[in-house]
Write an enzyme that holds these catalytic residues in place. Structure first.
Site, PDB file in Angstrom:
ATOM      1  N   SER A 110      47.688  40.673  39.813  1.00  0.00           N
ATOM      2  CA  SER A 110      46.809  40.332  38.698  1.00  0.00           C
ATOM      3  C   SER A 110      45.337  40.351  39.149  1.00  0.00           C
ATOM      4  O   SER A 110      44.885  41.368  39.676  1.00  0.00           O
ATOM      5  CB  SER A 110      47.221  38.964  38.134  1.00  0.00           C
ATOM      6  OG  SER A 110      46.653  38.752  36.868  1.00  0.00           O
ATOM      7  N   HIS A 262      54.748  39.896  33.422  1.00  0.00           N
ATOM      8  CA  HIS A 262      53.575  39.900  34.302  1.00  0.00           C
ATOM      9  C   HIS A 262      53.842  39.284  35.673  1.00  0.00           C
ATOM     10  O   HIS A 262      53.271  39.719  36.669  1.00  0.00           O
ATOM     11  CB  HIS A 262      52.428  39.146  33.617  1.00  0.00           C
ATOM     12  CG  HIS A 262      51.144  39.191  34.377  1.00  0.00           C
ATOM     13  ND1 HIS A 262      50.437  40.359  34.590  1.00  0.00           N
ATOM     14  CD2 HIS A 262      50.429  38.205  34.987  1.00  0.00           C
ATOM     15  CE1 HIS A 262      49.347  40.091  35.295  1.00  0.00           C
ATOM     16  NE2 HIS A 262      49.320  38.800  35.549  1.00  0.00           N
TER      17      HIS A 262
END
Length: 282
Positions: A110, A262
């Protein structure tokens, strides 16, 4: 002091970098002393905890270093640190130099993906290969209205109140595909830093000081082999970002994991490890 859990030796340490206390974990490879080193950098609102399921796999073959960026996890919530991605990258360079590490496998998840890209851009000789897991990309700087708000007195208290009102379990469930993974251990691991008031001071500084992500022109100049790993159902950093980044990083390849959101290191650690192992051995 080194701790040994399930035959894995973890050495937890703190070091002063840029006048800021930085926490990191160091793991010794179970295979050989001269193994390559994988360095792990977490994302926004996260810490070393986010790699808890991947690290036990990596240490089967590699030395591992995981670091908490300033403002997150067990690192100092410093008010004198400048919370830009470039500055995070410079801090990571200083850590690598202090640990006498080079030719590493630099891995970011991320927001951590942008941090490792800054590191690789500034000091490519320190990096052998890049692994970007659902890396953030192409985000613009904060708008002027938000930056203005960060200077308001007690704005950090408003942010603290707003975050604490959120249902953490539901928020985590939004970034994973398999909701059964969201247990109390996962919730506690991600929310523990929310209890520190200084944490919110750091968040407003990050909102104020975070520059935009690296541009296409800047990414084109990074000539280091890169592996991009993405969750097909990642709604936080959608797959289209990964496809664009794979085009802009000229020596890269993209792997897409089905039924994955994610938090890829949490959801598919075995698949990530196997993909990294193949990539590193190439």
């Amino acid at each position: 002091m080194p701790n040994r859990t399930d035959s894995i030796t973890m050495d937890t340490k703190e070091i002063i970098l840029m006048d800021t206390k930085v926490y990191y974990e160091r793991y010794q490879s179970l295979s050989e002393e001269k193994a390559e080193t994988v360095v792990l950098v977490h994302g926004f609102l996260s810490s070393c905890f986010s790699f808890r399921r991947l690290i036990p796999l990596l240490v089967k073959q590699y030395h591992v270093v995981a670091v908490d960026l300033p403002g997150f996890g067990k690192s100092e919530k410093a008010v004198n640190f400048y919370y830009s991605l470039e500055n995070y990258g410079q801090l990571l360079i200083l850590l690598l130099e202090k640990l006498h590490l080079s030719k590493i496998i630099l891995t970011g998840h991320s927001m951590g993906g942008q941090v490792v890209l800054h590191t690789a851009r500034k000091r490519p000789e320190l990096v052998s290969k890049l692994v970007l897991i659902c890396s953030s990309g192409y985000i613009k700087p904060s708008n002027k209205a938000l930056i203005f708000c960060t200077y308001l007195p007690f704005f950090h208290l408003l942010m603290e109140k707003w975050i604490k009102k959120k249902d953490i379990k539901k928020n985590i469930a939004r970034v994973v595909y398999d909701h059964s993974l969201v247990d109390q251990e996962l919730i506690d691991g991600y929310s523990s830093q929310f209890k520190e008031r200084a944490f919110y001071q750091c968040l407003i500084r990050l909102a104020r000081q975070r520059e935009g992500d690296l541009s296409t022109v800047e990414l084109n100049k990074i000539n280091i082999p890169a592996l991009l790993i993405w969750g097909k159902e990642d709604h936080l950093v959608p797959l289209r970002v990964g496809k664009r980044m794979a085009r802009d990083l000229l020596d890269s390849k993209l792997i897409v994991l089905e039924k994955t959101g994610h938090l890829v290191p949490e959801e598919k650690p075995d698949e990530v490890f196997e993909a990294m192992k193949r990539f590193i051995s190439e």
